[in-house]
Design an enzyme around this catalytic site. Structure first.
Site, PDB file in Angstrom:
ATOM      1  N   SER A  29     -97.117 -24.502  81.135  1.00  0.00           N
ATOM      2  CA  SER A  29     -96.952 -25.700  82.000  1.00  0.00           C
ATOM      3  C   SER A  29     -97.967 -25.738  83.125  1.00  0.00           C
ATOM      4  CB  SER A  29     -95.532 -25.742  82.600  1.00  0.00           C
ATOM      5  OG  SER A  29     -94.569 -25.588  81.629  1.00  0.00           O
TER       6      SER A  29
ATOM      7  N   GLU B  70     -92.895 -27.352  79.963  1.00  0.00           N
ATOM      8  CA  GLU B  70     -91.890 -26.521  79.287  1.00  0.00           C
ATOM      9  C   GLU B  70     -90.458 -26.622  79.803  1.00  0.00           C
ATOM     10  OE1 GLU B  70     -94.482 -23.158  80.144  1.00  0.00           O
ATOM     11  OE2 GLU B  70     -94.067 -22.483  78.121  1.00  0.00           O
TER      12      GLU B  70
ATOM     13  N   THR C 200     -91.289 -40.385  43.667  1.00  0.00           N
ATOM     14  CA  THR C 200     -90.718 -39.617  44.777  1.00  0.00           C
ATOM     15  C   THR C 200     -90.003 -38.363  44.289  1.00  0.00           C
ATOM     16  OG1 THR C 200     -88.653 -40.874  44.727  1.00  0.00           O
ATOM     17  CG2 THR C 200     -90.373 -41.679  46.198  1.00  0.00           C
TER      18      THR C 200
ATOM     19  N   PHE D 191     -97.503 -26.888  71.063  1.00  0.00           N
ATOM     20  CA  PHE D 191     -96.239 -26.303  71.566  1.00  0.00           C
ATOM     21  C   PHE D 191     -96.237 -24.782  71.587  1.00  0.00           C
ATOM     22  CE2 PHE D 191     -95.388 -30.190  68.993  1.00  0.00           C
ATOM     23  CZ  PHE D 191     -95.295 -31.065  70.054  1.00  0.00           C
TER      24      PHE D 191
ATOM     25  N   GLN E 138    -105.043 -24.412  71.305  1.00  0.00           N
ATOM     26  CA  GLN E 138    -104.795 -24.498  72.746  1.00  0.00           C
ATOM     27  C   GLN E 138    -105.705 -23.551  73.505  1.00  0.00           C
ATOM     28  OE1 GLN E 138    -100.498 -23.880  71.394  1.00  0.00           O
ATOM     29  NE2 GLN E 138    -100.251 -24.289  73.541  1.00  0.00           N
TER      30      GLN E 138
ATOM     31  N   CYS F  42     -97.078 -33.994  55.959  1.00  0.00           N
ATOM     32  CA  CYS F  42     -96.206 -33.142  55.128  1.00  0.00           C
ATOM     33  C   CYS F  42     -96.564 -33.238  53.654  1.00  0.00           C
ATOM     34  CB  CYS F  42     -94.750 -33.529  55.334  1.00  0.00           C
ATOM     35  SG  CYS F  42     -94.294 -35.111  54.594  1.00  0.00           S
TER      36      CYS F  42
END
Ligand SMILES: Cc1cc2nc3c(=O)[nH]c(=O)nc-3n(C[C@H](O)[C@H](O)[C@H](O)COP(=O)(O)OP(=O)(O)OC[C@H]3O[C@@H](n4cnc5c(N)ncnc54)[C@H](O)[C@@H]3O)c2cc1C
Ligand code: FES
Ligand code: FES
Length: 1325
Positions: free
Chosen positions: A1082, A1257, A268, A800, A769, A47
């Site tokens: 899946s 899934e 920070t 995902f 993917q 991040c």
């Protein structure tokens, strides 16, 4: 201003090795230094803003005054390199590696199955390592605190916690040994003796922790700290100079001369401003070596604490002080300590300073309201010294205090409290831990001795304006009055007038925040009454003590079937084998796309995106960008030699906008430069001019009004719904909304395109993917044939569903840059850009009408779904189709109609996300069933049971199936979780408790596995057997944490009759296995497993003659027959015919049931999941540890979706939530306190490998059991207010929604603003 000057030499140690830097750049953070300069890529970037923990390292320092060492975890992404002079840094590479030995932390997290994609794992390891360095035998509370700031999107945390639990002293029961059936659960399988039950891991195998074996602190640094005469250090960077003085006097002079220069302590606040807001500081002053800022002194009135002390140091100090004084003196100290425990996370507290927190003057600071209420003051210095009280006059506005720019806070005075004085601090935050507060408070009241009459009171709030505010008028009204209900009820009315928020206040949640001002005051009221009673001042009964929600994660149960006794010991199928890369994940050796070393001349690509939602582009001016240092080129659509768009569902999606933009975040062009920093500056310098187009469409309602849809819209019906409604006893109509979801894969979109140098050949390394889709996209964009493009995927740090279509856009643009510059080009999106550009799960609005009989039978249902698809079609129509196909769930509703539309809006385009529409569609269906139960006044589980499929059944698309295994799951789950008894206990609890309610729900799923298109279900595998007997397996699946490579290794091992360690899987690539389908739906193991199996079977048969000839020979000398085989496997014939409304869109069903129980604090909306039990039918699991990992991870992702994660868009369509600070995914604090998973025994599946079933899934939807449990608790609270029957409750069930829905006396007081009379801060998309 400073480039070219010779600065001092920075000296520190990393992993025991000395590092000296002559040109340390103040803008360089430790993370990029480690990764890019030292090539220590184990430390990850998730991040860049301190919110995810992926970059955690340990920093050690020597304190010459006390001759002690401190070790603390810190986020390398916010740690300025220049701050490290004299420090020793330990990274994940420094504690162990597979080349030497691995550290017990690395081993235990790996072997307890605590890593899936592995991207978060080094950070987890380092947080835990830092804890163990300070406390070799921690408590579970220590462990959860240490891990609170480390996010994991895959595992659901349970296995990580279990691995770490093994270091705790209390972890000595059988569960902590990885035993599936713990003595503490009491509901394990009683028939089997303990030793026969299969375990997920064996604690006995773990290396012991030996603290004496850790790296020692470098003696050279001790010498440096003790002997050196400290001198001012100065470092010059490209744009910024860093000065680190050694005396207060010098610091004062510097600040007087450069009042605008920030004092950087923990960085920070300043760090994120530089990084995310582009703030440039030509000079930074680092006071971290000025000892006066760290001094602590006690006086009879209180304690002075150095402003430079880190928040962790302040905590330790408070913990040390509290027991030394009588309780009445430490009210403030204890409240501060409690608030500090909830502030940020461990890594932040370890570096953030007390003074920094005060001066940053955050509107929702946790400390300032308590310090102010507690009458604290600061001692400041510039040319003189003065003491300034921390009161309402101190905080002047957002980030502004009364201090002059040249003033430095030296210390903070925290007074002791007096007899009769009580102080409390409360906060409410979107997530229980590691989250800024929505509202924070500090409250103090002082009574005359022995009286309930108030002498003095202070009420301070954070989150109720641009800065900390005082409810002074309310306090005046309370003073001199008795502390009782009458006084307080007047106080609520006054505070309501006093702390007003305009309806469009920044941050939104206006009603909620206002109601919190009341309910937190009420909480204070109750606690003060209790105190007055405890001290015998009053005798009144205190209405209810509101205990904190429970928080300790208990050992849990993972139950699976052992392999048969006849199975060969070498055969790994069905056993809980560790993820094959787990140790590499834990040591940081596992290589992700951005870990690939830089190639010579490599460039970095940054994206220029639209800042308008709907506009014509009138000009693109890149001239300033091209003049910046390091910028090499700008790539636009004109540079694309081939297709300028990607075809999706019959439509064309532009790669880069040329004339018009249709959402904020749409890509317009890309800047290529010699470094990330230069590319980023280049992007900021590109000027785009727009002419706004009228009427952008953002919300689903606006889309419906304007008929803004993508075609085709779909519908499906069985029976005759219209007629059936005429015959039913009752009809109920409802509407429900559900928000979208950000994928938040820990590894952002990453790619590297390398021109090979001849015949237009390109190597593409990418986190995707779907390697074949990438190959095709690059070839079509560059106008070359696919055989010139090789796509390589080693592993993916989570996907995902988000790394298929969106990645192919990004890689196409990157390939154009590589072609144009003829250099390798890397593109790694920053988290904010990734969230802005790549879309996520579709938000959905549904309207439904349900007809039912008084006995609970649902006879007719009509569902209408609208999804917010965004500005391009992507896979949105397919998502709608999947929703409709699954809308029957497990219910046999004879007359069922579904209609679905994907709405075209001017928001970033949404895409595939685990579950592909099913988690949205089914939430509406289950909500409808709940409504029927609420109308009939019957338990929801009864209505569910009445309507379930039973016996041979047919779906609404005319597919025959047997629900037998589902019904087994339902019954078994109810039994395992002791449903009836616990339901009664919940109801009993609710009768006795007004402000806390419990809720419980049990939710089923039937999920069709595979793609509804046959061609997508094909797979291939290539198996090489080398002369030394080692085997290389390649297949079409990509490893994204789901453990597919581990399972393929198990398959190959069984078929070739060799141990798994002889089998290697190096990567997925298009030049070994062509035309692969995406790893999604899946279906990865089913498809690729069969291909690997077939290939291995054929090879094994080929070797049969060799074996026959030499029956006693070994595997190594058996494969003299050439042994390479590519097997291509065609999938099952799956289809869906929407005209006929029939089909076979899935190969089979995975069934599951989940029961969750929550406890809800109705005053704040905070909740805790007390227990979750999940029973799933996944056939015969190929690898129970991997499958249980998928179940737990998917459940937690669902829990996030339905209860926590909120995307917020501005009224002009800008995504506000672009990082972990604003967007909360589940953290360790969200894990159900008991989290049991059971795999249904004795289930077979003829459609998939070794009788297994796909599981990636389905379980996401079961996360909704927590949503419905919260709704159940809310219903109990509402009934106390006299409200019964169905009520509208949208997803996610955030604390805000839950609290407001409870409809308490406090929420009822809040006036609601008329919709349309103001512009809300955020859209309801
Ligand atoms: C991920 C994350 C989560 C967080 N969560 C929370 C939370 O839950 N609650 C909360 O209250 N805060 C939270 N914070 C904010 C954090 O507590 C503050 O940023 C921190 O305390 C600031 O201290 P610092 O030393 O890092 O300041 P720096 O960034 O180093 O400096 C901040 C400012 O303070 C000034 N300053 C620093 N020291 C002095 C001094 N002695 N005299 C005068 N001026 C000084 C500097 O000039 C600068 O302008 C979070 C921050 C992050 C990044
Ligand atoms: S990368 Fe540093 S905390 Fe996320
Ligand atoms: S394993 Fe934690 S993010 Fe993937």
């Amino acid at each position: 201003m400073s480039a070219g000057k010779q600065g001092d030499t920075l000296c520190f140690f990393i992993n025991g090795k000395k590092v000296t830097e002559d040109d340390a750049d103040p803008e360089t953070m430790l993370l990029s230094f480690l990764r890019e300069k030292l090539r220590l890529t184990g430390t990850k970037s998730g991040c860049g803003g301190g919110g995810c923990g992926a970059c955690t390292v340990m920093v050690s320092r020597y304190q010459p005054a006390t001759k002690t060492f401190t070790h603390y975890s810190a986020n390398a992404c916010l740690l300025p390199l220049c701050q490290l002079h004299g420090a020793a840094v330990t990274t994940v590479e420094g504690i162990g590696s597979t080349k030497t030995t691995i550290h017990p932390v690395q081993e235990r997290i790996a072997k307890a199955h605590g890593s899936q994609c592995g991207f978060c794992t080094p950070g987890m390891v380092m947080s835990m390592y830092a804890l163990l360095r300070n406390k070799p035998q921690p408590t579970m509370e220590d462990v959860t605190q240490a891990l609170a700031g480390n996010l994991c999107r895959c595992t659901g945390y349970r296995p990580i916690v279990d691995g770490c639990r093994t270091f705790c002293q209390e972890a000595n029961c059988c569960q902590a040994n990885g035993d599936a059936n713990c003595c503490r659960n009491g509901d394990g399988n009683p028939e089997k003796p303990e030793e026969e039950k299969p375990r997920l891991f064996e604690k006995e195998e773990f290396l012991p922790l030996d603290p004496t074996q850790e790296l020692i602190f470098p003696p050279e640094l001790i010498l440096m700290a003790e002997t050196a005469n400290p001198e001012t250090l100065t470092f010059y960077g490209e744009r910024t100079t860093w000065v680190s003085p050694t005396s207060l006097e010098e610091l004062v002079q510097l600040k007087a001369k450069h009042p605008k220069a920030p004092l950087v302590m923990g960085n920070t606040n300043i760090g994120p401003d530089i990084k995310f807001k582009g703030v440039l500081h030509p000079l930074i002053i680092s006071p971290s070596r000025v000892k006066e800022l760290f001094e602590v002194s006690e006086t009879p009135q209180g304690v002075w604490v150095g402003a430079g002390c880190s928040l962790s140091e302040v905590r330790s100090l408070l913990e040390k002080l509290v027991p030394q004084f009588p309780e009445e003196k430490t009210e403030l100290l204890r409240s501060l300590n409690q608030q500090l425990g909830n502030l940020g996370n461990q890594q932040i507290r370890n570096v953030a300073s007390l003074g920094g927190n005060i001066v940053s003057a955050y509107p929702n600071s946790d400390l300032n309201p308590v310090l102010a209420a507690g009458n604290c003051k600061v001692s400041v210095i510039s040319r003189g010294r003065r003491e300034v009280p921390l009161n309402q006059d101190f905080f002047m506005g957002f980030g502004k205090t009364i201090l002059n720019p040249e003033e430095i806070v030296v210390s903070v005075f925290i007074p002791f409290t007096r007899k009769g004085e009580f102080v409390r601090a409360f906060r409410q935050a979107p997530r229980k831990e590691a989250s800024f507060a929505t509202v924070s408070t500090g409250m103090r009241v002082f009574f005359s001795e022995g009286s309930r009459v108030v002498q003095d009171v202070s009420l301070y709030y954070g989150g109720m304006g641009p800065t900390t505010v005082s409810a002074a008028k309310t306090c005046t009204a309370i003073v001199a009055k008795p502390w009782d209900d009458e006084t307080l009820s007047k106080a609520y009315d006054i505070i309501l007038d006093e702390l007003v928020l305009p309806p469009s206040a920044p941050g939104g949640k206006v009603e909620f925040r206002r109601s919190l001002t009341l309910s937190l005051l009420f909480k204070f009221h109750l606690e003060v009454l209790q105190k007055l009673r405890d001290t015998n001042v009053i005798k009144d009964e205190v209405p209810e003590k509101i205990w904190p929600l429970p928080r300790e994660i208990q050992p849990s149960l993972q139950e699976f079937q052992a392999v048969s006794k006849d199975q060969s010991a070498q055969d790994p199928v069905g056993r809980p084998i560790m993820h094959r890369s787990a140790v590499g994940h834990a040591t940081g050796e596992a290589v992700y796309c951005d870990d690939i070393p830089k190639t010579d001349g490599e460039l970095f690509l940054g994206l220029v995106t639209s800042s308008r939602a709907h506009a014509k582009i009138t000009a693109v001016d890149v001239s300033q960008a091209l003049q910046l240092p390091g910028v090499v080129d700008v790539v636009t659509a004109h540079d694309i030699p081939g297709m300028k768009f990607r075809p999706m569902s019959g439509q064309e999606e532009e790669l880069m906008a040329e004339t018009e933009v249709s959402c904020i975040g749409q890509i317009i062009c890309a800047v290529v430069a010699d470094s990330r920093a230069h590319a980023k500056r280049g992007v900021a310098a590109v000027k785009i001019s727009y002419e706004d187009l009228p009427d952008p469409v953002f919300t689903i309602e606006e889309a419906i009004e304007k008929s803004s849809y993508y075609e085709p819209r779909r519908s499906i019906e069985r029976g005759n719904v219209t007629e059936a409604f005429e015959k039913v006893d009752q009809i109920y109509e409802g509407e429900m909304r559900m928000g979208g979801q950000e994928h938040f894969y820990m590894e952002t979109q990453s790619m590297l395109v390398v021109p090979v140098g001849e015949e237009m050949e390109f190597d593409v390394y990418v986190s995707t993917q779907s390697p074949s889709a990438i190959q095709e996209a690059v070839a079509e964009t560059l106008g070359i044939s696919s055989n010139r493009v090789t796509c390589h995927v080693k592993r993916i740090g989570g996907a995902f569903g988000g790394k298929v279509t969106k990645t192919s856009h990004l890689v196409s643009i990157t390939s154009v840059a590589a072609l144009k510059t003829n250099r390798a080009v890397r593109c790694v999106l920053e988290r904010g850009d990734d969230m802005l550009i790549t879309g996520g799960r579709h938000p959905v609005m549904a309207r439904y009408k349900v007809g039912f009989m008084n006995d609970g039978r649902i006879v007719a249902a009509d569902m209408e779904y609208f999804t917010n698809a965004g500005n391009t079609i992507d896979e949105s129509v397919l998502v709608v189709e999947k929703m409709l196909v699954h809308m029957d769930n497990v219910y046999n509703i004879p007359n069922l109609r579904g209609r679905g539309a994907a709405c075209r809006t001017n928001l970033p385009s949404n895409t595939a996300f685990r579950g592909f529409g099913v988690p949205q569609g089914l939430l509406m269906v289950e909500n409808m069933v709940n409504d029927v139960a609420a109308v009939l006044g019957r338990p929801a589980d009864e209505i569910r049971e009445i309507n379930m499929y039973r016996g041979p059944s047919v779906t609404h698309y005319k597919l025959e199936f047997s629900p037998e295994n589902f019904l087994r799951c339902w019954d078994e789950c109810k039994l395992k979780c002791d449903y009836s008894a616990r339901r009664k206990a919940v109801d009993q609890f609710n009768q006795q408790s007004r402000w806390k309610k419990r809720g419980m729900s049990i939710i089923p799923i039937k999920y069709g596995v595979a793609f509804a298109e046959s061609f997508l279900n094909q797979a291939a595998a290539l198996v090489h057997i080398y002369k030394d007997g080692s085997v290389l397996v390649t297949h079409g699946g990509t490893e994204m944490g789901q453990g597919i490579h581990t399972k393929m290794q198990q398959v190959a091992s069984r078929e070739l009759h060799i141990p798994t360690w002889k089998i290697y899987i190096s990567e997925t690539s298009t030049n070994t296995v062509p035309n692969t389908c995406p790893s999604a739906a899946s279906f990865g193991t089913d498809a690729n497993g069969m291909a690997v199996k077939n290939a291995c079977e054929i090879l094994y048969q080929r070797l049969e003659p060799v074996r026959k000839k030499n029956p006693n020979g070994t595997w190594e000398n058996s494969e003299t027959v050439s042994s390479v085989f590519l097997c291509v496997l065609r999938g099952e014939d799956l289809y869906m015919d929407w005209e006929k409304m029939e089909g076979r869109p899935g190969a089979y069903f995975t069934f599951g049931v989940s029961c969750s129980e929550v406890e809800l604090n109705c005053l704040t909306g905070d909740y805790r999941t007390l227990r979750t039990d999940i029973m799933v039918d996944i056939g015969r699991s190929v690898n129970p540890s991997v499958d249980i990992g998928q179940i737990e991870g998917a459940f937690m992702q669902g829990l996030g979706l339905y209860t926590l994660e909120e995307l917020k868009f501005s009224p002009s369509g800008l995504l506000y939530t672009r990082g972990p600070s604003q967007y909360k995914i589940p953290a360790v604090c969200d894990v159900p306190l008991r989290f049991n998973v059971y795999l249904l025994p004795d289930s077979d599946n003829p459609h998939a490998i070794y009788s297994s079933k796909g599981i990636g899934e389905p379980v996401v939807f079961l996360g909704s059991s927590v949503f419905f449990a919260i709704k159940d608790a809310v219903a109990a609270a509402r009934s106390d207010s006299g409200l019964v029957g169905p009520f509208t409750f949208s997803s996610p069930a955030t604390p805000e929604r839950a609290c407001l829905a409870c409809n308490s006396q406090f929420t009822q007081k809040i006036p609601t603003s008329k919709p349309g009379s103001f512009k809300p801060w955020a859209l309801n998309i």
